[in-house]
Design a protein around this motif. Sequence first.
Motif, PDB file in Angstrom:
ATOM      1  N   GLY A 107       0.811  -1.208   0.000  1.00  0.00           N
ATOM      2  CA  GLY A 107       0.000   0.000   0.000  1.00  0.00           C
ATOM      3  C   GLY A 107       0.844   1.258   0.000  1.00  0.00           C
ATOM      4  O   GLY A 107       2.026   1.252   0.382  1.00  0.00           O
ATOM      5  N   ASP A 132      -4.890   3.671   1.570  1.00  0.00           N
ATOM      6  CA  ASP A 132      -4.806   2.736   0.453  1.00  0.00           C
ATOM      7  C   ASP A 132      -5.092   1.301   0.888  1.00  0.00           C
ATOM      8  O   ASP A 132      -5.439   0.455   0.077  1.00  0.00           O
ATOM      9  N   THR A 177      -5.311  -3.738  -1.421  1.00  0.00           N
ATOM     10  CA  THR A 177      -5.121  -2.284  -1.504  1.00  0.00           C
ATOM     11  C   THR A 177      -5.908  -1.731  -2.687  1.00  0.00           C
ATOM     12  O   THR A 177      -6.274  -2.468  -3.602  1.00  0.00           O
ATOM     13  N   LYS A 178      -6.160  -0.425  -2.626  1.00  0.00           N
ATOM     14  CA  LYS A 178      -6.840   0.215  -3.753  1.00  0.00           C
ATOM     15  C   LYS A 178      -5.970   0.203  -4.999  1.00  0.00           C
ATOM     16  O   LYS A 178      -6.441  -0.039  -6.098  1.00  0.00           O
ATOM     17  N   SER A 179      -4.699   0.459  -4.811  1.00  0.00           N
ATOM     18  CA  SER A 179      -3.817   0.620  -5.961  1.00  0.00           C
ATOM     19  C   SER A 179      -3.424  -0.693  -6.585  1.00  0.00           C
ATOM     20  O   SER A 179      -3.204  -0.762  -7.783  1.00  0.00           O
TER      21      SER A 179
END
Length: 924
Positions: free
Chosen positions: A32, A37, A78-80
């Motif tokens: 993250g 995130d 995680t978002k990414s």
Amino acid sequence: MSRARQPPLVTGISPNEGISWTKVTIRGENLGTGPTDLIGLTICGHNCLLTAEWMSASKIVCRVGQAKNDKGDIIVTTKSGGKGTSTVSFKLLKPEKIGILDQSAVWVDEMNYYDMRTDRNKGIPPLSLRPANPLGIEIDKGRFPQKDLETLFPGMSADFTSENFSAAWYLIENHSTTSFDQLKTAVVNLKKQANKKNEGSLAYVKGGLSTFFEAQDALSAIHQKLEADGTEKVEGSMTQKLENVLNRASNTADTLFQEVLGRKDKADSTRNALNVLQRFKFLFNLPLNIERNIQKGDYDVVINDYEKAKSLFGKTEVQVFKKYYAEVETRIEALRELLLDKLLETPSTLHDQKRYIRYLSDLHAPGDPAWQCIGAQHQWILQLMHNCKESYVKEQKGKDIFFPMLDLDSDVRPPPIGHLSQTASLKRGSSFQSGRDDAWRYKAPQQVVFVEKLTKLVVSQLPNFWKLWISYVNGSLFSETAEKSGQMERSKKNARQRQNDFKKMIQEVMHSLVKLIRGALLPFSLREGESRQYGGWEMKSELSGQWLTHVIQTVRLSSESLTALEIPNDMLQIIQDLILDLRVRCIIVTLQHTAEDIKRLAEKEDWVVDNEGLTSLPSQFEQCIIHSLQSLKTVLDCKPGEASVFQQQKTQEDVCQLSIGIMQVFIDCLEQLSTKPDGDIDTAHLSVDVSSPDLFGSIHEDSSLSSEQRLLIALSNCRYLERHTFLNIAEHFEKHGFQGVEKITQVSMESLKELDQRLFEMYIEFKADPIVGSLEPGIYAGYFDWKDCLVPAGVRNYLKEALVNIIAVHAEVFTISKDLVPRVMSRVVEAVSEELSRLMQCVSSFSKNGALQARLEICALRDTVAIYLTPESNSSFKQALEALPQLSSGTDKKLLEELLNKFKSSMHLQLTCFQASSSAMMKT
């Protein structure tokens, strides 16, 4: 779509085993970019996100939850980077009760324990500080299996601090080999521990013994003094005074210590309040933090804090906590309304819509926000389509109907104008160029611009609408973590129940698109009640075939874009029906305009004849038809999923009639040109080919053409049309898939032959009648009488004049078209022979010389035009000879032969044309 970062990878965890709520350190890669995130962390299938503390992209600290699995992976989301993987696992151990003095491989905090709910350390109650050996004797652990003890004492526990404590279980487990004497000692120890409860009050008394003793000594001294005085009154008085002194002392003491004790109580209260504020500052600060994070747009932080507060204080009975939690709920309700407004706000991107739906789902918003968003997008698309129509209709009424297309965006499909100007424009030769300005190629009618804009609008909006529905169906609007699995299942269930509703939405959009296009281009195809809603255009003139072709290409591209979304074909069938109607209309309009263009070909006839006796008119006609069919090639071709444009019987009949009409228009044009009086010929418009070597001759000849010459030129053109042009056009019709080509050809040929025959009869009437009419006066010129005439000296002048006139006709026809000479000459000879036969049969009697003279002239004419004789003319000559008396003597026959040879010799030069025609006719 590829992610911006690699998925998280867990490569280590320390420690790698432990009981629930063990603090662990997770190490790895791509864990993250920050605390916000990190959106998911599971250990052995349990969500540990609430206790997670993000340290860096390679380190996370958290506590293991109460998982059901004994061993499992560590998954970071995680978002990414999305959902990650793990190369290590964590083993969850069964918790054991560990005393303060027991040996353990894991460090046990003796004075503090970890509060799972508040994520804080706090002191343990005094009850937990009891000694691990309450009996005060040596512990001798037995070897009894734990499972057997659990079976023997179901629902009980050997922990003496437990509510379900079993003394028997405790003794079997810890003192199975202890002697009876030692157990007696243990009883004594237990009694001592019980007696320690009273030590607090005894210690208080012991600490004030000196004071009590001093008071007792003072009272004893007073009592002795009273006895020495012997007075009871004094004793009573002194006793009263002593009591008063003690009372005043007590009151004074209370007064002195009241303030101190009050400050102590107040300080204790303040300290307790500060401790409460410190311990629960998360809840007390949460309303303000929610407001700040909402203003910053950090909705993820708000949702995480709300979930944490809900799990800790959602069911609390403490009034203060209830009050603050109610304030939190108020803020969250306002956030729900804000997010719902943002979700239903238009326009918005698909990413934002999914994000707001996920937020509302995490906040447990009432209803179904995803379906509300789908409904709002549906209504918005319909509103955009109708607004687009209204704006263009108002523009059309306020301005000219032609508008530049340069302002159209080209990001959805390639610019169609260049393609249109290259493939749809008609180039019909230098003599068939329209007088219109070429600027029309760069301007489009308002309806065409509207269709461009409308289809672009639908193609740009419908994909996101369709993708939103697909995400709603497969549940991808929600996180794929364990807690959201229930939401995903509910979403899929709702989607299954609303499939028909969504299908109706798509169909409504498709119906609106098609009806709006029909209202602009095919208003006659709308129902009576739909014209006001979908029409309203001012139809000053119908669109040309070129613009309809362009519109068809636009709608086809839109259909391909919608098909690529994997929308079911039954929902898009209405667009295919529209394309079919547009194709049919384009063919009809193009053929109608072609007929109008062909009608104007009469104005472009230049009467310049080539070596074959043809003008440019047949070529222009054929080129006009070919270019018209070429402009329809893309319309006639069937794209995938499209039906043949000729599948309907009515369309076949209409196209067939229009095609026949086009051919008939040209035939009428030929007739008009050939029968126009001399004075009506307009030479001002004639176009002359400057590259022609006979430029000035052509102009002279054209300006002095007689009606007979125009008839010959028309006959020559008709002959070429019958043998070449009409057959070529039929081939092009078949090549482009036209139906009923045989009927078109048959009807056109019959009409052409009728025109040819009329023109031919007209020309023969012009040329043969004067020749035929001159025979009878010529025969009887000078009071000639067949009964009384001299010996024949040669062919008389009337016959020579008739031959000269026939030669003039031959020359005129040969000048225009060699191929027409046999046909014309044969018919002229038939007329002359028929008239000559009639005249011979009308003679009552012939003298010998008269019969010889008549036979000489008949044979001279027959032998001269022998190559043009037909069965009819032969029969006429035979009847004429049979009407004459037969030659009886050889002298007459010899004289007849000599006179014939003399005639042929003297007229050899004039009669040469018939011999030249003979070779040409034989070749033909």
